[in-house]
Design an enzyme around this catalytic site. Structure first.
Site, PDB file in Angstrom:
ATOM      1  N   LYS A   1       0.871  -1.112  -0.191  1.00 35.21           N
ATOM      2  CA  LYS A   1       0.131  -0.088  -0.012  1.00 35.21           C
ATOM      3  C   LYS A   1       0.886   1.289  -0.173  1.00 35.21           C
ATOM      4  O   LYS A   1       0.748   2.225  -0.697  1.00 35.21           O
ATOM      5  CB  LYS A   1      -0.842  -0.057   1.254  1.00 35.21           C
TER       6      LYS A   1
ATOM      7  N   GLY B   1      -4.924  -1.996   5.131  1.00 33.41           N
ATOM      8  CA  GLY B   1      -4.017  -2.956   4.628  1.00 33.41           C
ATOM      9  C   GLY B   1      -4.685  -4.333   4.886  1.00 33.41           C
ATOM     10  O   GLY B   1      -4.839  -5.309   4.105  1.00 33.41           O
ATOM     11  N   ARG B   2      -5.485  -4.750   6.157  1.00 34.88           N
ATOM     12  CA  ARG B   2      -5.848  -5.686   6.548  1.00 34.88           C
ATOM     13  C   ARG B   2      -7.237  -5.767   5.881  1.00 34.88           C
ATOM     14  O   ARG B   2      -7.966  -7.080   6.153  1.00 34.88           O
ATOM     15  CB  ARG B   2      -5.936  -6.103   8.033  1.00 34.88           C
TER      16      ARG B   2
ATOM     17  N   GLU C   1      -4.775  -6.791  14.782  1.00 36.24           N
ATOM     18  CA  GLU C   1      -4.189  -5.529  14.435  1.00 36.24           C
ATOM     19  C   GLU C   1      -5.170  -4.274  14.571  1.00 36.24           C
ATOM     20  O   GLU C   1      -4.990  -3.147  14.662  1.00 36.24           O
ATOM     21  CB  GLU C   1      -3.556  -5.341  12.974  1.00 36.24           C
TER      22      GLU C   1
ATOM     23  N   HIS D   1      -5.619 -33.573  17.700  1.00 34.20           N
ATOM     24  CA  HIS D   1      -4.584 -34.258  18.491  1.00 34.20           C
ATOM     25  C   HIS D   1      -3.526 -33.630  18.671  1.00 34.20           C
ATOM     26  O   HIS D   1      -2.064 -34.018  18.709  1.00 34.20           O
ATOM     27  CB  HIS D   1      -4.170 -35.348  17.088  1.00 34.20           C
TER      28      HIS D   1
HETATM   29  O1  F6P Z   1       3.104  -2.829   9.754  1.00 31.37           O
HETATM   30  C1  F6P Z   1       1.696  -3.108   9.728  1.00 31.37           C
HETATM   31  C2  F6P Z   1       1.302  -2.619   8.363  1.00 31.37           C
HETATM   32  O2  F6P Z   1       1.341  -1.513   8.023  1.00 31.37           O
HETATM   33  C3  F6P Z   1      -0.125  -3.546   7.929  1.00 31.37           C
HETATM   34  O3  F6P Z   1      -1.212  -2.771   8.536  1.00 31.37           O
HETATM   35  C4  F6P Z   1       0.095  -3.583   6.486  1.00 31.37           C
HETATM   36  O4  F6P Z   1      -1.034  -4.359   6.042  1.00 31.37           O
HETATM   37  C5  F6P Z   1       1.253  -3.987   6.347  1.00 31.37           C
HETATM   38  O5  F6P Z   1       2.242  -3.596   7.288  1.00 31.37           O
HETATM   39  C6  F6P Z   1       1.979  -3.817   4.932  1.00 31.37           C
HETATM   40  O6  F6P Z   1       1.912  -2.626   4.595  1.00 31.37           O
HETATM   41  P1  F6P Z   1       2.039  -2.001   3.217  1.00 31.37           P
HETATM   42  O7  F6P Z   1       1.041  -2.787   2.175  1.00 31.37           O
HETATM   43  O8  F6P Z   1       2.147  -0.573   2.957  1.00 31.37           O
HETATM   44  O9  F6P Z   1       3.467  -2.579   2.568  1.00 31.37           O
END
Ligand code: F6P
Length: 549
Positions: free
Chosen positions: A211, A272-273, A358, A389
């Site tokens: 991102k 991101g998540r 997160e 198990h």
């Molecule tokens: O460090 C956490 C974070 O910012 C997440 O929220 C995100 O999904 C991940 O790092 C990756 O970030 P990017 O897509 O900007 O590389």
């Protein structure tokens, strides 16, 4: 009273009423609840899309559920939900809208962020992704030497890895089996090494997913991948055919040497998540094709619409969120297990860990004050029957309360042989048996009746009363995956709304990043780093000695 004019959550009458109810309910037994209400199995079940959700095996009565809904009303969960869907900036600490729901909106929807309808942009990117995915899948898009692309390596971390990696695994039966897909996230060089060691660079496409395009792990791995490619192909111009980017940051993408014509965009209003149904899902779209990807988005939307429109009494994400609050805040449960009975869901819980932990792993409220109540749980779990198990012993007979979600499917995937399909009933027999055993246990009398010697009776007794939700779907399809993910996204939303925390920022990951940057020169150059504590200093010295520096 809060700075934002709200009464502190744990001082609201609704919270107090729940605490009192918890006391009155005492050690309520599931055996008794089922005996008192023979229809409980169907009365405490809801449907959303293809999902049948049984919540009868929870330590709740109608009163509990009513009181929980009153808490949701008092904390205006639906008000915040509507503000999210409207594109208001509910991510206050980052001053951003939260519009992952726009990623699966129909073409003619109008959803505004900062006064601009975002839907045309979403569909323009989806169309661009579909065009590219089709060209790669058909062999029209070739590598620099003219060879067909047979391998796709996604380089990303966190939300730029867990979502596509999870969904690729879940939907394997729908993927183009003639192609190889790998996911590299760890800055440990062995991750990239293992991912590419048996691949032909001339046939390999790298998708750099970030991102921000500033994440050190991703940029480092992408740089090494470029070296690997150029070492084999020699010509710098090869990068254009073998690297594409998924990002919000065109400047950084261009700086890395990727043609921005080969960049698939998304926006800062996608966390991101919450992003694998955006451009971040490109590797998945190449694997399953644009039509299947669309089916998955439609699945997300079914649950979005349900969350948005269903009344509180039958709103499944609301219910699941509130049940988590019941255990986390009123029973001191510290964790929540998600136990899928499908091998294809082997990465599903790891994906949910980021989504949930997160989002809601926070001790500071929206008002900037420390909360005085528990927030997000530890989320964990692996597919059944393997867990049975390994760690189920502790869930059955340990000293901790661990609410769990069981996720299963009525039909096995179509491509299994008849013999392997027949195993599905055995898998599902375990699925149903486990929640039954967890809920109802086995009394000492029942153990004795089997002729067990008296000294072993306590060991063979199961107290039961371990709460579970069962989520049953007809089959693992792209749509069902979308429905499941949206269900958890909105469940997490509900909990964050009640706890009055911002579920959409992640400041807690920053400090470690900053310190890693500071420590690195101490490892590589033996530099004197200011502010290192005595323990870390000694560890760095030991590391350098062992490393032969
Ligand atoms: O460090 C956490 C974070 O910012 C997440 O929220 C995100 O999904 C991940 O790092 C990756 O970030 P990017 O897509 O900007 O590389």
């Amino acid at each position: 009273m809060n700075a934002d004019g709200r009464t502190r959550l744990n001082q609201t009458p609704e919270w107090t009423a729940l605490a009192k109810h918890r006391e009155e309910l005492g050690e309520v037994r599931l055996r008794e609840l089922f005996a008192a209400e023979p229809g409980r199995g169907t009365a405490y079940a809801l449907r959303v899309g293809d999902l049948y959700v049984d919540y009868s095996k929870h330590l709740v009565t109608d009163d509990t559920l009513r009181l929980l809904r009153e808490l949701a009303a008092a904390t205006d969960v639906f008000g915040l939900r509507d503000a999210m869907f409207r594109g208001e900036k509910i991510n206050t600490t980052e001053d951003r809208s939260v519009l992952h729901t726009a990623l699966r909106a129909p073409r003619d929807a109008v959803i505004e962020a900062d006064g601009e309808n975002v839907v045309p942009g979403v569909h323009a990117v989806l169309d661009k992704m579909a065009g590219f995915a089709d060209r790669v899948r058909s062999g029209e898009w070739t590598g620099h030497t003219g060879k067909r692309i047979r391998n796709v390596v996604n380089i990303g971390i966190g939300g730029s890895d867990l979502g596509p990696a999870m969904a690729y695994e879940v939907l394997r039966a729908y993927t183009d089996r003639s192609m190889t897909f790998r996911f590299v996230s760890n800055v440990d060089g062995s991750d990239l090494h293992e991912a590419v060691r048996d691949l032909d660079p001339a046939e390999t496409l790298f998708i750099v997913a970030s991102k921000t395009f500033t994440t050190i792990e991703t940029v480092t791995n992408a740089t090494s991948a470029r070296s690997w490619l150029l070492a084999a192909l020699g010509d710098k111009a090869a990068v254009a055919q073998h690297f594409v980017a998924l990002s919000t940051n065109a400047e950084k993408v261009a700086g890395f040497g990727i043609d921005t014509a080969n960049m698939f965009e998304f926006w800062d209003w996608v966390g991101g998540r919450y992003s694998y149904d955006s451009a971040i899902g490109l590797s998945l779209m190449i694997a399953i094709g644009p039509d299947r990807f669309r089916e998955m988005l439609d699945g997300f939307r079914i649950v979005d619409e349900h969350f948005r429109n269903a009344p509180a009494e039958s709103n499944v994400p609301l219910l699941l969120g509130l049940l988590g609050i019941w255990y986390g805040n009123f029973h001191d449960a510290q964790s929540h297990a998600v136990l899928p009975y499908s091998h294809y869901l082997s990465k599903f819980t790891a994906y949910l860990q980021q989504l949930d932990m997160e989002s809601n792993g926070k001790y500071v409220g929206r008002d900037g004050r420390e909360v005085e109540w528990q927030t997000g749980p530890v989320v964990w779990g692996t597919p059944g029957t393997n867990g049975q198990h390994a760690y189920y012993q502790l869930i059955h007979q340990g000293t901790k309360l661990i609410p769990a979600d069981f996720i299963g499917f009525a039909r096995p995937v179509a491509e299994l042989s008849d013999e392997l399909k027949a195993q599905h009933d055995l898998l599902m027999a375990n699925f149903f048996a486990q929640t039954q055993a967890l809920a109802f246990g086995k009394t000492p009398q029942e153990v004795r009746a089997e002729g067990v010697p008296e000294e072993l009776v306590p060991h063979k007794t199961f107290q039961g009363n371990h709460p579970t939700t069962t989520i049953l779907a007809p089959e693992l399809t792209p749509s069902v995956l979308g429905q499941l993910v949206a269900l958890y996204e909105h469940k997490v939303f509900v909990q964050g709304a009640v706890w009055n925390i911002d579920s959409f920022d992640q400041w807690g990951v920053e400090l470690g990043k900053v310190l890693a940057k500071r420590v690195e020169p101490a490892l590589t150059e033996g530099a004197e780093v200011e502010g290192l504590d005595a323990s870390t200093k000694a560890l760095v010295a030991a590391y350098r000695e062992l490393r032969g520096r």
